[in-house]
Design a protein around this motif. Structure first.
Motif, PDB file in Angstrom:
ATOM      1  N   PHE A  76       0.824  -1.207   0.000  1.00  6.42           N
ATOM      2  CA  PHE A  76       0.000   0.000   0.000  1.00  6.42           C
ATOM      3  C   PHE A  76       0.861   1.262   0.000  1.00  6.42           C
ATOM      4  CE2 PHE A  76      -2.534   3.071   2.687  1.00  6.42           C
ATOM      5  CZ  PHE A  76      -3.539   3.317   1.764  1.00  6.42           C
ATOM      6  N   GLY A  77       1.789   1.338   0.941  1.00  4.44           N
ATOM      7  CA  GLY A  77       2.617   2.532   1.093  1.00  4.44           C
ATOM      8  C   GLY A  77       3.089   2.579   2.519  1.00  4.44           C
ATOM      9  N   ALA A  78       4.023   3.485   2.823  1.00  6.51           N
ATOM     10  CA  ALA A  78       4.547   3.540   4.185  1.00  6.51           C
ATOM     11  C   ALA A  78       5.047   4.942   4.474  1.00  6.51           C
ATOM     12  CB  ALA A  78       5.699   2.536   4.348  1.00  6.51           C
ATOM     13  N   GLY A  79       5.040   5.271   5.754  1.00  4.60           N
ATOM     14  CA  GLY A  79       5.602   6.553   6.162  1.00  4.60           C
ATOM     15  C   GLY A  79       4.614   7.371   6.963  1.00  4.60           C
ATOM     16  N   ASN A  80       4.808   8.659   6.908  1.00  2.50           N
ATOM     17  CA  ASN A  80       4.072   9.603   7.738  1.00  2.50           C
ATOM     18  C   ASN A  80       2.811  10.086   7.004  1.00  2.50           C
ATOM     19  OD1 ASN A  80       3.226  11.775   9.251  1.00  2.50           O
ATOM     20  ND2 ASN A  80       5.074  13.015   8.889  1.00  2.50           N
ATOM     21  N   PRO A  81       1.623   9.763   7.522  1.00  4.30           N
ATOM     22  CA  PRO A  81       0.388  10.200   6.843  1.00  4.30           C
ATOM     23  C   PRO A  81       0.238  11.721   6.840  1.00  4.30           C
ATOM     24  CG  PRO A  81      -0.098   8.721   8.700  1.00  4.30           C
ATOM     25  CD  PRO A  81       1.364   9.001   8.747  1.00  4.30           C
ATOM     26  N   ARG A  98       7.765  -9.295  -1.051  1.00  7.57           N
ATOM     27  CA  ARG A  98       7.941 -10.252   0.042  1.00  7.57           C
ATOM     28  C   ARG A  98       7.623  -9.601   1.391  1.00  7.57           C
ATOM     29  NH1 ARG A  98      13.146 -11.483   1.173  1.00  7.57           N
ATOM     30  NH2 ARG A  98      13.637 -11.211  -1.030  1.00  7.57           N
ATOM     31  N   ARG A  99       8.024  -8.337   1.560  1.00  3.92           N
ATOM     32  CA  ARG A  99       7.892  -7.708   2.890  1.00  3.92           C
ATOM     33  C   ARG A  99       6.667  -6.827   3.035  1.00  3.92           C
ATOM     34  NH1 ARG A  99      13.744  -5.343   4.081  1.00  3.92           N
ATOM     35  NH2 ARG A  99      12.516  -4.273   5.660  1.00  3.92           N
ATOM     36  N   GLY A 100       6.033  -6.481   1.925  1.00  2.43           N
ATOM     37  CA  GLY A 100       4.826  -5.658   2.017  1.00  2.43           C
ATOM     38  C   GLY A 100       5.092  -4.180   2.230  1.00  2.43           C
ATOM     39  N   GLU A 101       6.340  -3.754   1.989  1.00  6.62           N
ATOM     40  CA  GLU A 101       6.694  -2.338   2.181  1.00  6.62           C
ATOM     41  C   GLU A 101       7.386  -1.798   0.941  1.00  6.62           C
ATOM     42  OE1 GLU A 101       8.654  -0.456   5.535  1.00  6.62           O
ATOM     43  OE2 GLU A 101       8.242  -2.310   6.623  1.00  6.62           O
ATOM     44  N   PRO A 102       7.154  -0.513   0.629  1.00  7.44           N
ATOM     45  CA  PRO A 102       7.782   0.036  -0.575  1.00  7.44           C
ATOM     46  C   PRO A 102       9.265   0.343  -0.360  1.00  7.44           C
ATOM     47  CG  PRO A 102       6.540   1.736   0.544  1.00  7.44           C
ATOM     48  CD  PRO A 102       6.297   0.458   1.298  1.00  7.44           C
ATOM     49  N   PHE A 103      10.024   0.227  -1.423  1.00  5.23           N
ATOM     50  CA  PHE A 103      11.431   0.655  -1.444  1.00  5.23           C
ATOM     51  C   PHE A 103      12.246   0.121  -0.258  1.00  5.23           C
ATOM     52  CE2 PHE A 103       9.803   3.698  -4.573  1.00  5.23           C
ATOM     53  CZ  PHE A 103      10.788   3.594  -5.548  1.00  5.23           C
ATOM     54  N   VAL A 104      12.233  -1.190  -0.102  1.00  2.46           N
ATOM     55  CA  VAL A 104      13.066  -1.804   0.941  1.00  2.46           C
ATOM     56  C   VAL A 104      14.178  -2.675   0.352  1.00  2.46           C
ATOM     57  CG1 VAL A 104      11.394  -1.723   2.841  1.00  2.46           C
ATOM     58  CG2 VAL A 104      11.320  -3.636   1.223  1.00  2.46           C
ATOM     59  N   GLY A 105      14.274  -2.739  -0.982  1.00  3.14           N
ATOM     60  CA  GLY A 105      15.361  -3.495  -1.616  1.00  3.14           C
ATOM     61  C   GLY A 105      16.541  -2.587  -1.935  1.00  3.14           C
ATOM     62  N   GLU A 106      17.319  -2.976  -2.932  1.00  7.80           N
ATOM     63  CA  GLU A 106      18.536  -2.226  -3.257  1.00  7.80           C
ATOM     64  C   GLU A 106      18.212  -0.795  -3.702  1.00  7.80           C
ATOM     65  OE1 GLU A 106      20.906  -4.049  -6.306  1.00  7.80           O
ATOM     66  OE2 GLU A 106      22.668  -2.822  -5.804  1.00  7.80           O
ATOM     67  N   ALA A 107      17.199  -0.649  -4.545  1.00 13.99           N
ATOM     68  CA  ALA A 107      16.811   0.700  -4.989  1.00 13.99           C
ATOM     69  C   ALA A 107      16.352   1.534  -3.790  1.00 13.99           C
ATOM     70  CB  ALA A 107      15.705   0.622  -6.041  1.00 13.99           C
ATOM     71  N   GLY A 108      15.698   0.888  -2.835  1.00 15.55           N
ATOM     72  CA  GLY A 108      15.229   1.590  -1.645  1.00 15.55           C
ATOM     73  C   GLY A 108      16.379   2.087  -0.785  1.00 15.55           C
ATOM     74  N   ARG A 109      17.431   1.272  -0.705  1.00 18.62           N
ATOM     75  CA  ARG A 109      18.595   1.716   0.082  1.00 18.62           C
ATOM     76  C   ARG A 109      19.249   2.915  -0.594  1.00 18.62           C
ATOM     77  NH1 ARG A 109      18.285  -3.749   1.181  1.00 18.62           N
ATOM     78  NH2 ARG A 109      19.507  -4.467  -0.601  1.00 18.62           N
ATOM     79  N   LEU A 110      19.291   2.910  -1.930  1.00 20.29           N
ATOM     80  CA  LEU A 110      19.829   4.084  -2.628  1.00 20.29           C
ATOM     81  C   LEU A 110      18.904   5.289  -2.426  1.00 20.29           C
ATOM     82  CD1 LEU A 110      21.851   5.490  -4.446  1.00 20.29           C
ATOM     83  CD2 LEU A 110      20.729   4.463  -6.442  1.00 20.29           C
ATOM     84  N   LEU A 111      17.603   5.054  -2.466  1.00 15.42           N
ATOM     85  CA  LEU A 111      16.653   6.152  -2.218  1.00 15.42           C
ATOM     86  C   LEU A 111      16.892   6.770  -0.837  1.00 15.42           C
ATOM     87  CD1 LEU A 111      14.152   7.868  -2.913  1.00 15.42           C
ATOM     88  CD2 LEU A 111      12.729   5.989  -2.040  1.00 15.42           C
ATOM     89  N   ASP A 121      14.350  12.127   5.893  1.00 18.45           N
ATOM     90  CA  ASP A 121      14.407  10.694   6.087  1.00 18.45           C
ATOM     91  C   ASP A 121      13.060  10.046   5.904  1.00 18.45           C
ATOM     92  OD1 ASP A 121      15.111  10.699   9.655  1.00 18.45           O
ATOM     93  OD2 ASP A 121      13.299  11.107   8.550  1.00 18.45           O
ATOM     94  N   ARG A 122      13.144   8.745   5.722  1.00 20.51           N
ATOM     95  CA  ARG A 122      12.002   7.930   5.342  1.00 20.51           C
ATOM     96  C   ARG A 122      10.806   8.095   6.287  1.00 20.51           C
ATOM     97  NH1 ARG A 122      11.158   2.534   3.027  1.00 20.51           N
ATOM     98  NH2 ARG A 122      12.973   2.868   1.771  1.00 20.51           N
TER      99      ARG A 122
END
Ligand code: URA
Ligand code: URA
Length: 242
Positions: A76-81, A98-111, A121-122
């Motif tokens: 769905f999305g994550a963070g501060n509403p 797999r984890r149900g959260e956006p941008f938690v893989g390699e691209a997410g770490r770069l983000l 911050d996230r």
């Protein structure tokens, strides 16, 4: 029960309810909303947080397109509403699915590193994708998938009311701006969506393959930071005791 026993019970109940939500039990997940009202969990979410939670329940176990059959999680999305800055990507990848959260893989770490470089911050922003479910083997989203899923992103934007949007990559930028212009034309200037400024830049996954795009991305996020500092201070932070 002692207070800590209540805490253990409620966190177990919440984990169970989150699992039911992921397995497709929006009605049960709805009970999670009742926990604060029962005095079992506080503080209650902010008004925007409550609206976003209710919207998540409304979406439930969406099966509008074929991606429902192959996904593990609807992301769905994550963070501060109550975020002033919203960040929009394309679609979940393997790790996000797999984890149900956006941008938690390699691209997410770069983000995360890109955001940190300009002082965000996230936790303070809200992150979502145009598509909520992973396309098999990360193929490009199909037009019919986009048409069915984009209203969810629009609903999130309506509830969060960000003051500024960062679009990551061509697909997010074109979807948000309802156009077919190449990213080269959309980045470099501030765009606008229903009165909300949109800055488009390269997708972090694209930067991993094309390091020569890092410099223009750096210029884009510096422009983002400047605009945020100039224009975004008017959205008050939500104060639970006010
Ligand atoms: N790429 C995206 O566009 N979104 C994610 O959540 C992860 C990778
Ligand atoms: N094309 C894309 O789709 N994304 C980028 O970030 C750059 C080019």
């Amino acid at each position: 029960m002692t207070e800590s026993a209540v805490d253990v019970w409620t966190s177990k109940a919440e984990a169970y309810l989150a699992q039911q939500r992921d397995l497709g039990g929006p009605e049960l997940y709805g009970l999670a909303l009742a926990l604060p009202a029962l005095g079992l969990r506080g503080p209650a979410p902010s008004p925007a947080g409550g609206r976003l939670e209710a919207f998540r329940i409304e979406i439930g176990d969406c099966r509008k397109c074929g991606l429902a059959a192959s996904r593990t999680h609807l992301v769905f999305g994550a963070g501060n509403p109550d975020a002033r800055l919203m960040i929009v990507g394309e679609a979940p990848g393997e790790e996000e699915d797999r984890r149900g959260e956006p941008f938690v893989g390699e691209a997410g770490r770069l983000l995360d590193r890109i955001l940190n470089a300009v002082g965000f911050d996230r936790e303070e922003v809200y992150i979502a994708n145009v598509l909520k479910c992973r396309p098999p083997r990360n193929r490009d989203p199909l037009p019919e998938e986009t048409a069915l899923c984009l209203p969810y992103l629009e609903g999130q934007i309506d509830r969060i009311q960000p003051r500024l949007i960062l679009a990551l990559g061509r697909f997010a930028a074109q979807s948000l701006l309802s156009c077919a212009d190449p990213l080269s034309r959309l980045r470099g200037a501030v765009q606008e969506r229903n009165g909300v400024p949109v800055i488009a830049t390269y997708h972090p996954a694209a930067l991993l393959r094309n390091p020569e795009w890092k410099r223009p991305t750096w210029e884009d996020v510096q422009r983002l930071r400047k605009l945020y500092d100039e224009r975004v201070g008017d959205k008050p932070a939500w104060n639970p005791s006010a």
